[in-house]
Design an enzyme around this catalytic site. Structure first.
Site, PDB file in Angstrom:
ATOM      1  CD  GLU A  17     -28.222 -34.827 -41.781  1.00 36.86           C
ATOM      2  OE1 GLU A  17     -27.817 -35.034 -40.615  1.00 36.86           O
ATOM      3  OE2 GLU A  17     -27.526 -35.021 -42.784  1.00 36.86           O
ATOM      4  CG  HIS A  18     -32.662 -32.198 -38.556  1.00 40.70           C
ATOM      5  ND1 HIS A  18     -32.560 -31.315 -37.506  1.00 40.70           N
ATOM      6  CD2 HIS A  18     -32.017 -31.622 -39.585  1.00 40.70           C
ATOM      7  CE1 HIS A  18     -31.899 -30.234 -37.903  1.00 40.70           C
ATOM      8  NE2 HIS A  18     -31.547 -30.400 -39.167  1.00 40.70           N
ATOM      9  CG  ASP A  20     -29.034 -36.690 -33.817  1.00 41.98           C
ATOM     10  OD1 ASP A  20     -29.974 -35.916 -34.116  1.00 41.98           O
ATOM     11  OD2 ASP A  20     -27.860 -36.289 -33.611  1.00 41.98           O
ATOM     12  N   GLY A 107     -21.223 -27.684 -41.586  1.00 35.94           N
ATOM     13  CA  GLY A 107     -22.066 -28.853 -41.316  1.00 35.94           C
ATOM     14  C   GLY A 107     -21.248 -30.126 -41.160  1.00 35.94           C
ATOM     15  CG  LEU A 108     -18.005 -30.720 -42.998  1.00 34.13           C
ATOM     16  CD1 LEU A 108     -16.677 -30.571 -43.716  1.00 34.13           C
ATOM     17  CD2 LEU A 108     -18.775 -31.888 -43.601  1.00 34.13           C
ATOM     18  CG  ASP A 155     -22.903 -33.756 -35.045  1.00 30.58           C
ATOM     19  OD1 ASP A 155     -23.461 -34.544 -35.814  1.00 30.58           O
ATOM     20  OD2 ASP A 155     -23.171 -32.546 -34.985  1.00 30.58           O
TER      21      ASP A 155
HETATM   22  C1  GLA Z   1     -26.361 -31.247 -36.066  1.00 39.04           C
HETATM   23  C2  GLA Z   1     -26.515 -31.876 -34.684  1.00 39.04           C
HETATM   24  C3  GLA Z   1     -26.722 -33.388 -34.773  1.00 39.04           C
HETATM   25  C4  GLA Z   1     -27.823 -33.740 -35.761  1.00 39.04           C
HETATM   26  C5  GLA Z   1     -27.640 -32.997 -37.069  1.00 39.04           C
HETATM   27  C6  GLA Z   1     -28.801 -33.186 -38.001  1.00 39.04           C
HETATM   28  O1  GLA Z   1     -25.179 -31.670 -36.671  1.00 39.04           O
HETATM   29  O2  GLA Z   1     -25.399 -31.605 -33.887  1.00 39.04           O
HETATM   30  O3  GLA Z   1     -26.995 -33.912 -33.496  1.00 39.04           O
HETATM   31  O4  GLA Z   1     -29.096 -33.515 -35.207  1.00 39.04           O
HETATM   32  O5  GLA Z   1     -27.466 -31.594 -36.877  1.00 39.04           O
HETATM   33  O6  GLA Z   1     -28.907 -34.516 -38.374  1.00 39.04           O
END
Ligand code: GLA
Length: 370
Positions: A17-18, A20, A107-108, A155
């Site tokens: 997570e965080h 990419d 968060g989806l 995403d």
């Molecule tokens: C959001 C962003 C993604 C990613 C996530 C955290 O969904 O759009 O690019 O950075 O947060 O992992």
């Protein structure tokens, strides 16, 4: 007039997570909640947008009027059209109607689902022949330029490249990826939705990205050959502590280095069906996101803490950008009802809110429906 209907899904992320936008690895999968667009060509140059779920409309007179709008929903669509305009000119305008069952702010990736459905649909309808990776990058650009979030590629990539029953390990530096089946045997993924999205989310997201870039630059002063956090160890970070004077920047870097490593180990666990070790890493990720990266919130922490000692839950953590949205949990199938019941009671008692949950399936990415 020829018309096309396309759907593009939201996503979950197992771990990473965080990471990419920090050029590490992520492990997302597309889920059975999607945005659906229907697009047909017009004979003039106008663009008619309809948001079916909220009964709203917007008419854009011509392709020279693709600017940020007050209607937020429209920006995700116009942002994508604007990317197409940079490279391909449309001979005629179009009518575009959209509906989505991806919960907003959970968060989806509800926004990525819209962007990818629009990008995929326009590419098909106008027969532009743009490849799928390019479409994902165009959708990401729309988010940067029209929604103001400097998001990574996870995403949009997951929404386009998802494969049913598979997770995808994406190397966010090279964009190479590998699918493998998600075998959870008698366990299942369940999402708990805090039902909150804190106003801070977008600005703090951009701040985290900036802090990480700054941190990497400071490390690079000592280690000029380094290209990303992947090549940095905690020992190297500690040795740079005099350069990184800012405590926040240090914490962000520490989280990123640990999470990159954890994601690789967790992927091995998953491939070997070692769900217990995988679940432990999910809890560790949450702790990092909460204490070092500081993107959690009280509601998310309540949900993760509530399952920590529950033997029917192997792992749980906040998922996505943070500051609200969902937690992702691996729960024993036969006990889901019981866990949901217990969690709802705890959540109500501690926040006064009802708790929603989703039992998601893993599906294929963007595709033409008709
Ligand atoms: C959001 C962003 C993604 C990613 C996530 C955290 O969904 O759009 O690019 O950075 O947060 O992992």
């Amino acid at each position: 007039m020829k018309s096309i209907t396309v759907k593009a899904p939201g996503r979950i992320n197992l771990i990473g997570e965080h990471i990419d936008y920090n050029h590490g690895f992520v492990l997302p999968a597309a889920i059975n909640k999607s945005a659906i667009v229907s697009i047909s060509k017009r004979s003039d140059q106008q663009i008619h947008l309809t948001a079916i779920d909220i009964l709203d409309e917007l008419i854009i007179e011509s392709f020279s009027d693709l600017v940020i709008q007050e209607k937020k929903w429209a920006n995700y669509i116009i942002g994508v059209i604007a990317q197409f305009q940079k490279k391909h000119s449309f001979e005629v305008g179009f009518n575009l109607a959209i509906t989505s069952d991806v919960p907003i702010g959970a968060g989806l990736s509800s926004s990525a689902a819209i962007e990818c459905a629009v990008a995929y649909g326009l590419n098909e309808l106008f027969e532009l022949g743009i490849d799928k990776m390019e479409l994902a990058f165009m959708a990401q650009k729309a988010e940067h330029e029209f929604a103001g979030v400097q998001c990574g590629i996870m995403d949009q990539f997951a929404s386009i490249f998802g494969k049913s029953d598979q997770v995808v390990l994406l190397d966010c530096a090279s964009m190479e990826f590998e699918y493998f089946p998600l075998i959870l045997t008698d366990y299942q993924i369940v999402l708990f939705d805090t039902g909150v999205k804190h106003a801070l989310a977008n600005s703090e997201y951009n701040t985290r990205k900036f802090e990480c870039e700054k941190g990497l630059q400071l490390i690079q002063q000592q280690h000029p050959h380094i290209k990303s956090f992947r090549e940095v160890s905690i020992t190297m970070l500690e040795a740079c502590i005099d350069k990184i004077k800012n405590a926040n920047i240090y914490k962000r870097c520490k989280y990123v280095i640990e999470e990159i490593h954890r994601t690789m180990e967790a992927t091995k666990n998953l491939k070997q069906n070692d769900l217990t070790s995988f679940g432990e890493k999910m809890f560790a990720t949450h702790e990092g996101l909460s204490l070092l990266y500081e993107v959690s919130c009280p509601e998310l922490d309540i949900l993760v803490n509530a399952v920590k000692d529950n033997t029917n839950v192997l792992g749980a953590r906040m998922m996505g950008g943070g500051f609200g949205g969902c937690t992702i949990n691996i729960i024993k199938q036969t006990e889901i009802q019981q866990v949901v019941h217990e969690m709802s009671t705890i959540y109500k008692a501690q926040t006064g809110q009802d708790l929603k949950h989703y039992e998601v399936q893993i599906v294929s990415g963007a595709q033409v429906c008709s």
